[in-house]
Scaffold this active site. Structure first.
Site, short mmCIF file in Angstrom:
data_model
loop_
_atom_site.label_atom_id
_atom_site.label_comp_id
_atom_site.label_asym_id
_atom_site.label_seq_id
_atom_site.Cartn_x
_atom_site.Cartn_y
_atom_site.Cartn_z
N TYR A 38 17.99 76.74 -117.92
CA TYR A 38 19.24 77.47 -118.20
C TYR A 38 19.55 77.38 -119.69
O TYR A 38 19.84 78.39 -120.34
CB TYR A 38 20.36 76.86 -117.35
CG TYR A 38 21.75 77.39 -117.64
CD1 TYR A 38 22.19 78.58 -117.06
CD2 TYR A 38 22.63 76.71 -118.47
CE1 TYR A 38 23.46 79.07 -117.31
CE2 TYR A 38 23.89 77.18 -118.73
CZ TYR A 38 24.32 78.36 -118.15
OH TYR A 38 25.58 78.85 -118.40
N SER B 150 26.47 79.82 -123.97
CA SER B 150 26.86 78.48 -123.51
C SER B 150 26.59 77.50 -124.64
O SER B 150 25.65 77.71 -125.43
CB SER B 150 26.03 78.10 -122.28
OG SER B 150 26.15 76.72 -122.01
N1 NAP Z 1 31.02 78.10 -115.51
C1 NAP Z 1 30.65 77.48 -116.60
O1 NAP Z 1 30.88 76.26 -116.78
C2 NAP Z 1 29.95 78.23 -117.70
C3 NAP Z 1 29.79 77.60 -118.94
C4 NAP Z 1 29.14 78.27 -119.96
C5 NAP Z 1 28.68 79.56 -119.78
N2 NAP Z 1 28.84 80.16 -118.56
C6 NAP Z 1 28.32 81.51 -118.41
O2 NAP Z 1 29.36 82.37 -118.01
C7 NAP Z 1 28.83 83.49 -117.29
C8 NAP Z 1 29.57 83.64 -115.97
O3 NAP Z 1 29.36 82.46 -115.22
P1 NAP Z 1 30.35 81.96 -114.10
O4 NAP Z 1 30.68 80.56 -114.40
O5 NAP Z 1 31.45 82.94 -113.88
O6 NAP Z 1 29.32 81.96 -112.88
P2 NAP Z 1 29.45 82.44 -111.36
O7 NAP Z 1 30.80 82.12 -110.85
O8 NAP Z 1 28.26 81.89 -110.70
O9 NAP Z 1 29.33 84.04 -111.50
C9 NAP Z 1 28.14 84.61 -111.96
C10 NAP Z 1 28.31 86.12 -111.95
O10 NAP Z 1 27.10 86.71 -112.47
C11 NAP Z 1 26.66 87.66 -111.49
N3 NAP Z 1 25.22 87.87 -111.52
C12 NAP Z 1 24.23 86.98 -111.32
N4 NAP Z 1 23.04 87.55 -111.41
C13 NAP Z 1 23.26 88.86 -111.69
C14 NAP Z 1 22.44 89.98 -111.91
N5 NAP Z 1 21.10 89.92 -111.85
N6 NAP Z 1 23.03 91.18 -112.20
C15 NAP Z 1 24.37 91.28 -112.26
N7 NAP Z 1 25.21 90.27 -112.03
C16 NAP Z 1 24.66 89.07 -111.76
C17 NAP Z 1 27.12 87.10 -110.16
O11 NAP Z 1 27.08 88.10 -109.16
P3 NAP Z 1 26.86 87.75 -107.59
O12 NAP Z 1 28.23 87.43 -107.05
O13 NAP Z 1 26.26 88.97 -107.04
O14 NAP Z 1 25.95 86.55 -107.52
C18 NAP Z 1 28.52 86.67 -110.54
O15 NAP Z 1 29.38 87.77 -110.61
C19 NAP Z 1 27.35 83.20 -117.12
O16 NAP Z 1 26.60 83.88 -118.10
C20 NAP Z 1 27.27 81.71 -117.33
O17 NAP Z 1 26.00 81.28 -117.75
C21 NAP Z 1 29.46 79.52 -117.52
#
Ligand code: NAP
Length: 248
Positions: free
Chosen positions: A154, A141
């Site tokens: 975070y 991020s």
């Molecule tokens: N969205 C943004 O603006 C943004 C920006 C920068 C970086 N990111 C990064 O992008 C990645 C994906 O985020 P997202 O936005 O898609 O978030 P999200 O919609 O909240 O999805 C998170 C995913 O991670 C899974 N997860 C959480 N804890 C886990 C664990 N212990 N073992 C395996 N899977 C786990 C969740 O599974 P469950 O469904 O079981 O909870 C879900 O599939 C993350 O690393 C996040 O930090 C996101």
């Protein structure tokens, strides 16, 4: 310089049931991946993905904090060439760090966002090397490059993973593995639902990353917010820190 195309490659994605991880899976299918190991804590949540292509999508139950499940995933997916460490949580968003002694959110962010990546990278390093080098992609991020005050723990966990990504690049470069850090700004997923920013689609992030690794990119800023953040960081890191701090 190592590089790898997603077409005809075997990819494994953590947290593939929703958000950015799901987009990495569907985009890999669209771009011609040979096989997609789609991992999720709850395998039942992968049914929709599996229904898209039952031949190429292989579901795996995987919590990245569970060493036994990480080992089982590695044993089941020996042909992986591209590992996408996507799973992540924001457990302390909005929480001030000096006003409470409750460190549970901060610790679980490190468990998933840092140690989860480390566990997966350790388990799959030899597999990637044995399959020609391949690519290890860490979804980090921009907040890991300069702390977001509304997401202090975070941001710290992403900073730790950014540093570990640099180390993994040094270590795994010797076996021709491309190690790529991805630094998104706001992406339209559950995690960013409450953030008052313009957001890009998770599919656009996945497309850009797959295109970037085909060109051997080590650092990917996959949206306009991230590109501008990176520009400001290079131009005047202290000014960016102060601008971020002014947001709270
Ligand atoms: N969205 C943004 O603006 C943004 C920006 C920068 C970086 N990111 C990064 O992008 C990645 C994906 O985020 P997202 O936005 O898609 O978030 P999200 O919609 O909240 O999805 C998170 C995913 O991670 C899974 N997860 C959480 N804890 C886990 C664990 N212990 N073992 C395996 N899977 C786990 C969740 O599974 P469950 O469904 O079981 O909870 C879900 O599939 C993350 O690393 C996040 O930090 C996101």
């Amino acid at each position: 310089m190592p590089a790898i195309a997603i077409k005809d490659s075997v990819v494994l994605i953590t947290g593939a049931n929703r958000g950015i991880g799901k987009a990495f899976a569907t985009t890999a299918l669209e771009m011609g991946a040979a096989r997609v190991y789609a991992c999720a804590r709850n395998a039942a949540a992968l049914e929709a993905l599996q229904a898209l292509d039952g031949d190429r999508v292989v579901p795996i139950e995987l919590d990245v904090t569970n060493q036994a499940q990480v080992d089982a995933a590695a044993a089941a997916a020996q042909d992986v060439q591209i590992l996408v460490n996507n799973a992540g949580i924001g457990a302390s968003l909005g929480a001030p760090v000096t006003a409470t002694t409750d460190e549970s959110g901060l610790r679980s962010e490190l468990e998933v966002n840092y140690f989860g990546i480390l566990k997966m990278s350790r388990a799959f390093a030899g597999i990637l090397g044995g399959n020609g080098g391949g690519a290890l992609i860490n979804i980090l991020s921009v907040s890991g490059l300069c702390n977001f005050p509304f997401a202090p723990g975070y941001s710290a966990s992403k900073a730790a993973s950014h540093s570990m990504t640099q180390h993994l690049r040094a270590e795994l470069g010797k076996q021709d593995t491309l190690v790529t850090g991805v630094y998104p700004g706001p992406v339209d997923t559950d995690m960013a639902r409450a953030l008052p920013f313009d957001k890009v689609s998770p599919e656009s992030v996945a497309e850009q990353v797959y295109e970037a690794i085909a060109g051997g990119a080590e650092d990917v800023f996959p949206d306009p917010y991230a590109v501008e953040f990176h520009r400001q960081l290079r131009e005047d890191a202290k000014a960016l820190e102060k601008a971020n701090a002014a947001a709270i």
